[in-house]
Design a protein around this motif. Structure first.
Motif, PDB file in Angstrom:
ATOM      1  N   GLY A 162       0.826  -1.210   0.000  1.00  0.00           N
ATOM      2  CA  GLY A 162       0.000   0.000   0.000  1.00  0.00           C
ATOM      3  C   GLY A 162       0.857   1.256   0.000  1.00  0.00           C
ATOM      4  O   GLY A 162       0.605   2.211  -0.736  1.00  0.00           O
ATOM      5  N   LEU A 163       1.909   1.238   0.806  1.00  0.00           N
ATOM      6  CA  LEU A 163       2.823   2.387   0.903  1.00  0.00           C
ATOM      7  C   LEU A 163       3.431   2.719  -0.453  1.00  0.00           C
ATOM      8  O   LEU A 163       3.454   3.879  -0.870  1.00  0.00           O
ATOM      9  N   LEU A 164       3.896   1.680  -1.149  1.00  0.00           N
ATOM     10  CA  LEU A 164       4.533   1.924  -2.449  1.00  0.00           C
ATOM     11  C   LEU A 164       3.532   2.517  -3.435  1.00  0.00           C
ATOM     12  O   LEU A 164       3.855   3.426  -4.187  1.00  0.00           O
ATOM     13  N   SER A 165       2.309   2.011  -3.426  1.00  0.00           N
ATOM     14  CA  SER A 165       1.358   2.527  -4.411  1.00  0.00           C
ATOM     15  C   SER A 165       0.872   3.924  -4.030  1.00  0.00           C
ATOM     16  O   SER A 165       0.485   4.698  -4.894  1.00  0.00           O
ATOM     17  N   GLU A 166       0.931   4.272  -2.746  1.00  0.00           N
ATOM     18  CA  GLU A 166       0.581   5.645  -2.355  1.00  0.00           C
ATOM     19  C   GLU A 166       1.595   6.636  -2.923  1.00  0.00           C
ATOM     20  O   GLU A 166       1.251   7.765  -3.274  1.00  0.00           O
ATOM     21  N   GLY A 167       2.860   6.214  -2.949  1.00  0.00           N
ATOM     22  CA  GLY A 167       3.896   7.057  -3.562  1.00  0.00           C
ATOM     23  C   GLY A 167       4.330   8.255  -2.733  1.00  0.00           C
ATOM     24  O   GLY A 167       4.983   9.152  -3.246  1.00  0.00           O
ATOM     25  N   HIS A 168       3.989   8.280  -1.456  1.00  0.00           N
ATOM     26  CA  HIS A 168       4.368   9.446  -0.637  1.00  0.00           C
ATOM     27  C   HIS A 168       5.769   9.314  -0.034  1.00  0.00           C
ATOM     28  O   HIS A 168       6.415  10.316   0.233  1.00  0.00           O
ATOM     29  N   ALA A 169       6.182   8.088   0.225  1.00  0.00           N
ATOM     30  CA  ALA A 169       7.449   7.890   0.927  1.00  0.00           C
ATOM     31  C   ALA A 169       8.605   7.830  -0.071  1.00  0.00           C
ATOM     32  O   ALA A 169       8.532   7.136  -1.075  1.00  0.00           O
ATOM     33  N   ARG A 170       9.647   8.573   0.207  1.00  0.00           N
ATOM     34  CA  ARG A 170      10.848   8.525  -0.616  1.00  0.00           C
ATOM     35  C   ARG A 170      12.067   8.126   0.226  1.00  0.00           C
ATOM     36  O   ARG A 170      12.912   7.375  -0.222  1.00  0.00           O
ATOM     37  N   THR A 171      12.150   8.677   1.412  1.00  0.00           N
ATOM     38  CA  THR A 171      13.338   8.456   2.241  1.00  0.00           C
ATOM     39  C   THR A 171      13.068   7.394   3.305  1.00  0.00           C
ATOM     40  O   THR A 171      11.909   7.045   3.564  1.00  0.00           O
ATOM     41  N   ALA A 172      14.157   6.939   3.933  1.00  0.00           N
ATOM     42  CA  ALA A 172      14.002   5.972   5.023  1.00  0.00           C
ATOM     43  C   ALA A 172      13.136   6.559   6.135  1.00  0.00           C
ATOM     44  O   ALA A 172      12.295   5.875   6.715  1.00  0.00           O
ATOM     45  N   GLU A 173      13.347   7.847   6.406  1.00  0.00           N
ATOM     46  CA  GLU A 173      12.576   8.488   7.472  1.00  0.00           C
ATOM     47  C   GLU A 173      11.084   8.510   7.132  1.00  0.00           C
ATOM     48  O   GLU A 173      10.234   8.265   7.993  1.00  0.00           O
ATOM     49  N   GLU A 174      10.787   8.779   5.876  1.00  0.00           N
ATOM     50  CA  GLU A 174       9.371   8.797   5.460  1.00  0.00           C
ATOM     51  C   GLU A 174       8.783   7.383   5.509  1.00  0.00           C
ATOM     52  O   GLU A 174       7.620   7.204   5.869  1.00  0.00           O
ATOM     53  N   ILE A 175       9.573   6.403   5.121  1.00  0.00           N
ATOM     54  CA  ILE A 175       9.082   5.019   5.211  1.00  0.00           C
ATOM     55  C   ILE A 175       8.782   4.683   6.669  1.00  0.00           C
ATOM     56  O   ILE A 175       7.722   4.136   6.996  1.00  0.00           O
ATOM     57  N   ARG A 176       9.702   5.041   7.557  1.00  0.00           N
ATOM     58  CA  ARG A 176       9.490   4.737   8.982  1.00  0.00           C
ATOM     59  C   ARG A 176       8.217   5.402   9.489  1.00  0.00           C
ATOM     60  O   ARG A 176       7.423   4.796  10.202  1.00  0.00           O
ATOM     61  N   GLU A 177       8.027   6.657   9.119  1.00  0.00           N
ATOM     62  CA  GLU A 177       6.836   7.379   9.583  1.00  0.00           C
ATOM     63  C   GLU A 177       5.567   6.698   9.064  1.00  0.00           C
ATOM     64  O   GLU A 177       4.628   6.438   9.815  1.00  0.00           O
ATOM     65  N   LEU A 178       5.570   6.348   7.773  1.00  0.00           N
ATOM     66  CA  LEU A 178       4.339   5.853   7.149  1.00  0.00           C
ATOM     67  C   LEU A 178       4.133   4.347   7.355  1.00  0.00           C
ATOM     68  O   LEU A 178       3.115   3.809   6.962  1.00  0.00           O
ATOM     69  N   MET A 179       5.102   3.682   7.952  1.00  0.00           N
ATOM     70  CA  MET A 179       4.930   2.262   8.313  1.00  0.00           C
ATOM     71  C   MET A 179       4.699   2.108   9.818  1.00  0.00           C
ATOM     72  O   MET A 179       4.650   0.982  10.329  1.00  0.00           O
ATOM     73  N   SER A 180       4.555   3.208  10.531  1.00  0.00           N
ATOM     74  CA  SER A 180       4.500   3.118  11.992  1.00  0.00           C
ATOM     75  C   SER A 180       3.188   2.545  12.523  1.00  0.00           C
ATOM     76  O   SER A 180       3.059   2.319  13.718  1.00  0.00           O
ATOM     77  N   GLY A 181       2.238   2.299  11.647  1.00  0.00           N
ATOM     78  CA  GLY A 181       1.023   1.615  12.084  1.00  0.00           C
ATOM     79  C   GLY A 181       1.189   0.111  12.168  1.00  0.00           C
ATOM     80  O   GLY A 181       0.262  -0.600  12.563  1.00  0.00           O
ATOM     81  N   GLY A 237      -2.491   0.783  22.965  1.00  0.00           N
ATOM     82  CA  GLY A 237      -2.714   2.223  22.980  1.00  0.00           C
ATOM     83  C   GLY A 237      -2.228   2.858  24.270  1.00  0.00           C
ATOM     84  O   GLY A 237      -1.910   4.049  24.318  1.00  0.00           O
ATOM     85  N   GLU A 238      -2.188   2.061  25.336  1.00  0.00           N
ATOM     86  CA  GLU A 238      -1.698   2.582  26.622  1.00  0.00           C
ATOM     87  C   GLU A 238      -0.288   2.082  26.914  1.00  0.00           C
ATOM     88  O   GLU A 238       0.532   2.820  27.448  1.00  0.00           O
ATOM     89  N   TYR A 239      -0.038   0.812  26.636  1.00  0.00           N
ATOM     90  CA  TYR A 239       1.302   0.269  26.822  1.00  0.00           C
ATOM     91  C   TYR A 239       2.024   0.437  25.495  1.00  0.00           C
ATOM     92  O   TYR A 239       1.771  -0.299  24.540  1.00  0.00           O
ATOM     93  N   HIS A 240       2.891   1.425  25.425  1.00  0.00           N
ATOM     94  CA  HIS A 240       3.542   1.724  24.148  1.00  0.00           C
ATOM     95  C   HIS A 240       4.772   0.856  23.945  1.00  0.00           C
ATOM     96  O   HIS A 240       5.564   0.675  24.862  1.00  0.00           O
ATOM     97  N   VAL A 241       4.899   0.333  22.749  1.00  0.00           N
ATOM     98  CA  VAL A 241       6.121  -0.379  22.357  1.00  0.00           C
ATOM     99  C   VAL A 241       6.707   0.371  21.155  1.00  0.00           C
ATOM    100  O   VAL A 241       5.988   1.102  20.475  1.00  0.00           O
ATOM    101  N   PRO A 242       7.995   0.199  20.898  1.00  0.00           N
ATOM    102  CA  PRO A 242       8.598   0.938  19.778  1.00  0.00           C
ATOM    103  C   PRO A 242       7.934   0.598  18.442  1.00  0.00           C
ATOM    104  O   PRO A 242       7.592  -0.558  18.184  1.00  0.00           O
ATOM    105  N   VAL A 243       7.776   1.622  17.613  1.00  0.00           N
ATOM    106  CA  VAL A 243       7.289   1.441  16.245  1.00  0.00           C
ATOM    107  C   VAL A 243       8.411   1.881  15.296  1.00  0.00           C
ATOM    108  O   VAL A 243       9.462   2.353  15.740  1.00  0.00           O
ATOM    109  N   HIS A 244       8.158   1.734  14.001  1.00  0.00           N
ATOM    110  CA  HIS A 244       9.177   2.098  13.008  1.00  0.00           C
ATOM    111  C   HIS A 244       9.821   3.460  13.301  1.00  0.00           C
ATOM    112  O   HIS A 244      11.037   3.612  13.240  1.00  0.00           O
ATOM    113  N   ALA A 245       8.975   4.457  13.611  1.00  0.00           N
ATOM    114  CA  ALA A 245       9.477   5.831  13.746  1.00  0.00           C
ATOM    115  C   ALA A 245      10.392   6.016  14.947  1.00  0.00           C
ATOM    116  O   ALA A 245      11.089   7.029  15.042  1.00  0.00           O
ATOM    117  N   ASP A 246      10.386   5.068  15.883  1.00  0.00           N
ATOM    118  CA  ASP A 246      11.244   5.189  17.067  1.00  0.00           C
ATOM    119  C   ASP A 246      12.643   4.642  16.843  1.00  0.00           C
ATOM    120  O   ASP A 246      13.476   4.667  17.760  1.00  0.00           O
TER     121      ASP A 246
END
Lengths: 176, 774
Positions: free
Chosen positions: A131-150, B707-716
Motif C-alpha cells: 500500500g505504501l509503495l502505491s501511495e507514492g508518498h514515501a521517498r526516504t528511510a525516514e518517510e518510510i518509517r513514519e508511514l509504516m509506523s502503524g 494504545g496505553e502500553y507503548h512499544v517501539p514502532v518504526h518511527a522510534d
C-alpha cells in the motif's frame, strides 16, 4: 473488611440478535460466499470463516497493524471494518500477493533482508508496504518509517523491513 | 545473621560448585572454526512460508467441529465470587457453555516450572477455576464457548459476577516493610558478601549511592497466547499451542487432567513471538482443554490483547540501590547492589537483577542482597533477559554516575575495573572479550573520551548527548534430546520437540547439520515443534542453539560409531579395520583422518548394508547444565548511543545506536543481527516508553492495550550498526555463546546515560518520559 463489589456489571438481558446473513467477499480474485453475523469484522471473516489465516490478529483494536489487508489497493486495518461493508470491494490478503510460485518483489526482499523473525506481523507489514509503495508518498528511510509506523513488530525487524522496502522502491520506476 | 535455611542452601551451592570444579573441561568442538555452512548468512528456512501467509500459528489449524472460547476476567484483586449469573449468556442461541468454577472439569493444581523442574510446565501453582477464590485482578473467572467467535464475544459481556472483596497487597512501596529474602535467585544465593562493602564504601574517596526503579513490563509478543484443544475420546488430548515448551505444556496438562504425558500431544509449528512470556503454560491453556472437555468439541481459545496483559505475567517492577565506591583514579573499592522485586502468595520467582554486578567488575568488597515483596497480582515472570535487564539499568547507570563524579571517561572507568577472574565466584572466564568489544564499537562510533559537559551540546532546538553501557548475559544449557537419522540417499534429518519462535534456530541448526555431517545444505533437515518428537525442554535463556547443537554433536558421535560398525561388517569396505579415533564424518560420508581421501559415502555405507537409514539419539549431558559454575561463561557487549532531546517539548529520540558483541562464534550473521537489533529496540522501548500501570487501590491494570502500553514502532528506530567479534568460545558447542538476550541488557542505561549527557538530568526511574526531563 469485606465489601460487596457489584462488578462485572449485573448481567443485562440478552438482546434479540440479528440472524447471520449472506455476505460475499471478493478476496484475491475469488468470490467467497459466507453466512455470518452482521457485526463480524473483515478480519474474523477472513480468518475464522473464510479460513484465510494469513491475515493476523494481534490486538483487534487497530493498534498493531497485523491485520492489514488491501482494499482496492488501499491498506486498511481489517479488524476495524465489518465484512458486510466490503461486498463491492476487491480485497487482497497476504495469500494473494504472489503470482503462483513467483513471489511479489517485496516478499522476496523481506526474505533477502531478514525483515522478520517470528513472522506474525509479516503479512501486515507486507500488505502495508505494498500500500505504501502505491501511495507514492514515501521517498526516504525516514518517510518510510513514519508511514509504516502503524505496523508494530515486537521482534523489531524494523531496520530490515525499511531496507527491504527501500530496495524494492528504488528498483521501481518513480511514479509521475 | 543468616538463617539456618540460608546457611544450608549456601553450603549446598558451595558443595555443588566444588564438585563441578572437578568436572573435566569438555573437549573443544572441532566445528568451532568450521566455515562451510556455519557463519554464513543463510536465509531463514521458513522464510517463504512466513512471507506468503502459509506459516501456521497455534489457532490456524483447521479442525472439524471447532468452537470458540472467550475469557471473562475478574475485576477484583482478592476475595471470592459471591454471585454468578450466567443465565443470560447461556440463553444466547449458539452459546454452548459458560464455564465457571461451578461447572469446570476438575483440574489438579499445576506445578510451577523451574530450572530444577522445567518439565512441570506451568508458570504458577495457582489452581485454575476450581473454586470461588480470586487471587489477582484479571484472573479468568469464566470462559464462554460458542459456535462462533462473534457469539462468544457477545455472550461474554452478559456474564454477571459479584464478589466479596478482601483487602489486598497491591503496592510494592507500601508492602516493602514485609519484604522477605527468597531461598534462591535462579540457581544462586540471594546474598553475596565479599570483604566488607559497607565499611569500604564509608571510606571511599568517591561514591555514587542511588536508588533506581524499573516498572512492570509486558512481553506483548504479536501473537497473543492462543491454543486449540481437542479431545480424542476421554483420554487423548491434542493441543496446538503457542508456547516455548511443547513438553512443558504436555506435562502440565497431563498432571492437571490426570493423564500420562503420552496421552497428551502438543504441536507448535510456529510461535508468533514469545520473549519469555511463553516459557511455560498460563491458565489459558488448561482452560482451553477444560472447555473442550465440557462441550465435547474442539475449542479455540486466543486471549485478547487485554487478556494477555491480565493472564500472562510480565517482568516484575524493581526498586534497586546501587552504591559504588572508588579511589580517585577510578578503581572500585566497594560495590553494593540490593533491592526489591515482587512475588505472589503462591510462588516466588526472584528476578536476578543482581547477576550483572556479580560478574562484571573487579572489587575487593561486594555486597549483594535481593528481597521480594508479596503482592496480590498476576505472577511475575520471564521477559527477555529477566534480571540482567532491570539490573543492568541500575548498575550501568551507577557506573556512569561514578564516572561523572570522577571526571573520568565512562569507557575508561569500565576498562580500569575489568576483572581477571569472576569477581564473585573466583573462576576463570572461558572467554571474555569485552575490552575488544569496547575498542571496536568506540572506534566505529567515533567516541570522544573528553566529551563536553552535560547539557552543553545543541543542534537547533535539540540537545545532543552520547552514552555507553555494558551488555552481559550468562551461558545456560537446557536439557535437550534429539534424534538424528542418516538415510540411504545421503540425507540427514534431525528431530526434536524444540520450537522456532523467530530466533532462527531451525535455520542455524540446518547449517549445523550440514556442517556436522558434511552434507549439502539441501540434504540437511531440522524437524521441530511436536511432542511426538524427542524431548527438548523450553526454548529460552538464549541457550537453544548451543543446547540443541550439543545434542546433535552427541548423536553425530554415536552415528560415527554405528557407521564404522557397518563398514567393519563389509569385507569390501576401505574402512575395515580402521579405528574409531581415525575416522570422522565429512564430505557426505565417513572418512579417515590420516588419509582424507579414503572413506565411504553414506549412500555406500548404507547401500552395502541394505539399511534404509541409521539413527541415534543425542542428549545434552547433565554436567553441561552446571558448566558455568566451573568456568565463568557469558556473552558481553558494548553499547554506544546518541540521543537528542527537544529543548522545549523534552521529546527524546535515539538517533544512533552502535554495539559490538562477544557472543562467541556466530552461526548466521544475518539472523544473529536480527536478534541483536530486536533486543536493542526492545531496550529502547524500556528506556523511553514501556510501563504497565496498575491502579494500586484495585490492582486493576490500566494499560491493557497497545494504545496505553507503548512499544517501539518504526518511527522510534535509529540507525544501527552491529559488530560481532566472532571469537569461538573454547568450551561451548560450535564455540557459540548466547545471542538472543544479551543485547537488551544495558540498552536502557546507555540511553539514560546519553539523556543525562544531553540534558544534565539523571532519570533513575524508567521510562524516561518527557515529564521527567522538565
Amino acid at each position: 473488611m469485606t465489601t460487596t463489589f457489584p462488578i462485572n456489571p449485573p448481567a443485562p438481558a440478552a438482546l434479540l440478535l440479528p440472524e447471520p446473513g449472506p455476505v460475499t467477499l471478493h478476496v484475491n480474485g475469488q468470490s467467497i460466499a459466507l453466512t455470518i453475523a452482521p457485526w463480524t469484522t473483515l478480519l474474523d471473516a477472513l480468518r475464522e470463516h473464510a479460513h484465510l489465516s494469513g491475515t493476523k490478529k494481534g490486538c483487534d483494536h487497530g493498534q498493531c497493524g497485523a491485520c492489514t489487508v488491501l482494499m482496492n489497493g488501499t491498506r486498511i486495518n481489517s479488524c476495524l471494518s465489518l465484512a458486510v461493508m466490503h461486498q463491492d470491494d476487491e480485497i487482497t490478503t497476504i495469500e494473494g500477493l504472489a503470482h503462483g510460485d513467483e513471489l511479489h518483489p517485496l516478499q522476496q526482499a523481506f526474505i533477502d533482508h531478514d525483515a522478520f523473525q517470528c513472522g506474525y506481523c509479516t503479512p501486515g507489514q507486507l500488505c502495508s508496504a505494498v500500500g505504501l509503495l502505491s501511495e507514492g508518498h514515501a521517498r526516504t528511510a525516514e518517510e518510510i518509517r513514519e508511514l509504516m509506523s502503524g505496523n508494530i513488530c515486537r521482534c523489531a525487524a524494523y531496520p530490515h523491513i525499511v531496507s527491504a522496502i527501500q530496495e524494492v522502491m528504488h528498483a521501481q520506476p518513480l511514479r509521475p | 545473621m543468616k538463617s539456618i535455611k540460608a546457611a544450608l542452601i549456601d553450603a549446598t551451592l558451595n558443595t555443588v560448585e566444588t564438585l563441578v570444579g572437578h568436572l573435566p573441561d569438555p573437549a573443544p568442538d572441532p566445528l568451532r572454526n568450521a566455515r562451510e555452512f556455519i557463519g554464513k548468512p543463510y536465509p531463514r528456512v521458513d522464510g517463504r512460508l512466513k512471507v506468503t501467509g502459509q506459516a501456521r500459528y497455534a489457532t490456524e489449524h483447521p479442525i472439524a467441529g471447532m468452537t470458540h472460547a472467550v475469557v471473562v476476567h475478574s475485576s477484583i484483586a482478592k476475595g471470592k465470587i459471591s454471585h454468578l449469573d450466567t443465565q443470560a449468556a447461556e440463553s444466547v442461541p449458539g452459546v454452548l457453555a459458560v464455564m465457571t468454577h461451578r461447572n469446570a472439569p476438575r483440574m489438579k493444581t499445576p506445578e510451577t516450572a523451574s530450572l530444577f523442574n522445567p518439565v512441570a510446565g506451568s508458570n504458577t501453582s495457582v489452581p485454575v477455576m476450581q473454586s470461588a477464590d480470586i487471587t489477582w485482578n484479571g484472573e479468568a473467572v469464566a470462559v464462554v464457548v460458542a459456535e462462533t467467535l462473534e457469539l462468544a464475544n457477545y455472550a461474554a459481556g452478559l456474564v454477571g459476577i459479584r464478589y466479596e472483596e478482601e483487602p489486598a497487597a497491591l503496592s510494592l512501596e507500601a508492602e516493602k516493610g514485609n519484604a522477605t529474602i527468597p531461598t534462591l535467585v535462579v540457581t544462586q544465593s540471594p546474598e553475596v558478601n565479599i570483604g566488607d562493602a559497607k565499611a569500604a564504601l564509608a571510606v571511599a574517596p568517591v561514591v555514587s549511592d542511588q536508588e533506581y526503579e524499573t516498572p512492570w513490563q509486558n512481553q506483548h509478543a504479536m501473537e497473543p497466547h492462543a491454543s486449540i484443544a481437542a479431545w480424542m475420546g476421554k483420554d487423548q488430548l491434542l493441543v496446538y499451542d503457542s508456547t516455548q515448551s511443547p513438553p512443558g505444556v504436555q506435562h502440565n496438562l497431563a498432571r492437571m487432567f490426570d493423564l500420562k504425558p503420552e496421552q497428551v500431544r502438543v504441536v507448535t509449528e510456529f510461535v508468533g513471538g514469545a520473549f519469555g512470556g511463553k516459557v511455560a503454560a498460563w491458565s489459558n491453556v488448561p482452560l482451553a482443554a477444560a472447555a473442550a472437555r465440557l462441550v465435547g468439541r474442539p475449542v479455540k481459545l486466543a486471549l485478547s490483547r487485554a487478556g494477555v496483559s491480565m493472564v500472562v505475567g510480565g517482568r516484575t517492577l524493581t526498586q534497586q540501590r546501587v552504591a559504588l565506591g572508588a579511589t580517585l583514579d577510578g578503581k572500585l573499592t566497594a560495590m553494593i547492589h540490593t533491592g526489591y522485586g515482587m512475588r505472589t502468595t503462591k510462588d516466588v520467582w526472584a528476578e536476578q537483577y543482581t547477576f550483572p554486578i556479580r560478574h562484571l567488575y573487579a572489587s575487593p568488597n561486594i555486597h549483594v542482597l535481593q528481597k521480594v515483596v508479596r503482592l496480590d497480582r498476576v505472577q511475575n515472570s520471564y521477559m527477555r533477559a529477566p534480571g540482567e535487564t532491570p539490573g543492568s539499568f541500575a548498575l550501568e547507570s551507577a557506573m556512569d554516575e561514578l564516572a561523572h563524579k570522577l571526571g573520568l571517561d565512562p569507557v575508561e572507568l569500565r576498562m580500569r575495573n575489568e576483572p581477571d577472574k569472576d569477581p564473585t565466584h573466583g573462576t576463570y572466564f572461558s572467554s571474555r572479550h569485552l575490552r575488544e568489544a569496547y575498542a571496536l564499537a568506540a572506534g566505529k562510533f567515533g567516541w570522544d573520551p573528553q566529551r563536553p559537559e552535560p547539557g552543553t551540546q545543541r543542534e537547533g532546538d535539540w540537545l545532543i548527548g552520547t552514552g555507553v553501557a555494558t551488555a552481559f548475559y550468562p551461558v545456560q544449557q537446557l536439557p535437550v534430546t534429539i534424534k538424528a537419522r542418516i538415510t540411504a540417499d545421503g540425507h540427514v534429518e534431525v528431530s526434536t520437540s524444540s520450537i522456532e519462535m523467530g530466533v532462527g534456530l531451525a535455520t542455524v541448526q540446518t547449517q549445523h547439520i550440514a556442517e556436522r555431517f558434511g552434507v549439502p545444505y539441501e540434504r540437511a533437515r531440522y524437524l521441530h515443534g511436536d511432542t511426538d518428537l524427542p524431548m527438548s525442554q523450553a526454548s529460552g535463556g538464549s541457550a537453544a542453539t548451543s543446547s540443541v547443537g550439543a545434542a546433535i554433536h552427541a548423536a553425530a558421535d554415536k552415528l560415527t560409531e554405528k557407521l564404522l560398525k557397518l563398514a567393519q561388517r563389509n569385507k569390501q569396505s576401505v574402512l575395515r579395520g580402521v579405528k574409531r579415533k581415525n575416522v570422522e564424518l565429512r564430505a557426505g560420508g565417513l572418512y579417515r583422518l590420516d588419509q582424507p581421501a579414503v572413506g565411504e559415502s553414506y549412500e555406500q555405507l548404507l547401500g552395502a548394508s541394505g539399511q534404509a537409514f541409521v539413527e541415534a539419539e543425542g542428549s545434552v549431558p547433565a554436567s553441561a547444565l552446571v558448566l558455568n559454575m566451573k568456568t565463568s561463561m557469558a556473552s558481553y557487549g558494548a553499547h554506544f548511543c546518541e540521543v537528542r532531546v527537544h529543548a522545549r517539548t523534552r521529546q527524546v529520540q535515539v538517533r544512533r545506536f552502535m554495539s559490538a558483541f562477544d557472543c562467541g562464534r556466530i552461526m548466521n550473521p544475518q539472523t544473529a543481527r536480527s536478534q541483536i537489533v530486536g533486543g536493542i529496540i526492545m531496550g529502547i522501548g524500556m528506556a523511553l516508553m514501556e510501563e504497565a500501570v496498575y491502579d494500586e487501590r484495585t490492582g486493576r491494570l490500566m494499560t491493557p492495550s497497545l494504545g496505553e502500553y507503548h512499544v517501539p514502532v518504526h518511527a522510534d528506530v535509529p540507525e544501527f550498526e552491529v559488530y560481532f567479534l566472532d571469537e569461538p568460545d573454547p568450551v561451548m558447542p560450535m564455540g557459540t555463546k548466547p545471542v538472543g538476550e544479551v543485547s537488551i541488557v544495558g540498552t536502557a542505561a546507555a540511553v539514560a546515560n546519553a539523556v543525562f549527557q544531553a540534558t544534565g538530568i539523571r532519570v533513575r526511574h524508567l521510562p524516561i518520559t518527557a515529564d521527567k526531563l522538565l
